[in-house]
Design a protein around this motif. Sequence first.
Motif, PDB file in Angstrom:
ATOM      1  N   LYS A  45       0.838  -1.209   0.000  1.00  0.00           N
ATOM      2  CA  LYS A  45       0.000   0.000   0.000  1.00  0.00           C
ATOM      3  C   LYS A  45       0.873   1.260   0.000  1.00  0.00           C
ATOM      4  N   HIS A  48       1.830   1.741  -3.409  1.00  0.00           N
ATOM      5  CA  HIS A  48       0.629   2.168  -4.148  1.00  0.00           C
ATOM      6  C   HIS A  48       0.400   3.679  -3.955  1.00  0.00           C
ATOM      7  N   ASP A  64      -2.171  -1.843  -5.801  1.00  0.00           N
ATOM      8  CA  ASP A  64      -3.441  -1.871  -5.071  1.00  0.00           C
ATOM      9  C   ASP A  64      -4.079  -3.259  -5.143  1.00  0.00           C
TER      10      ASP A  64
HETATM   11 FE   FE2 Z   1      -5.959   3.550  -3.365  1.00  0.00          FE
END
Ligand code: FE2
Length: 169
Positions: A45, A48, A64
């Motif tokens: 994340k 991301h 993601d």
């Molecule tokens: Fe997102």
Amino acid sequence: MMTPAPRSGGGLGARTHLGPDAFKDISDALNMLLADSLALYLKTKNFHWHVSGPNFRDYHLLFDDQADKIFAITDDIAERVRKIGGTTLRSINQAAVMSRVKPNEVDHVGPAEMLAELLEDNEAYAAVLLAAHDLCNEHKDVATASLIEVWVDDAERRAWFLCETLRSA
Ligand SMILES: [Fe+2]
């Protein structure tokens, strides 16, 4: 102060055929795996959220998708520990203490570095899963072994996508 890792307990309340040795070995392995999964989820994340530059959309979406898949595993891992009578993680602090995934808190990480690092992390994660699978086989825990087989395929799929994407990064 370091937060203590969860204790395996004595398997009280277990609804499985596992003996005390198997219960402890498998609970411990699954709790370590849960910690790794949470750390790998957050790291994916992190990438991301922070990836930038050419092909931004592709990398942003790939990370993601992979983070979602990793997060989806965490509940199954924790509930398997509970099914065999163990206790599992109660905080992100416990996960941080137990995880073997190296975090990356650097301000600027290039897309190729992100892909390469996650590739290495997912390969290491798959290796941990295979070791846990061996442990389950030793203890004849077919149910946990069966869950792990699916997670190995997921990890190898993530590694495949990361490796192929890295070729053009
Ligand atoms: Fe997102």
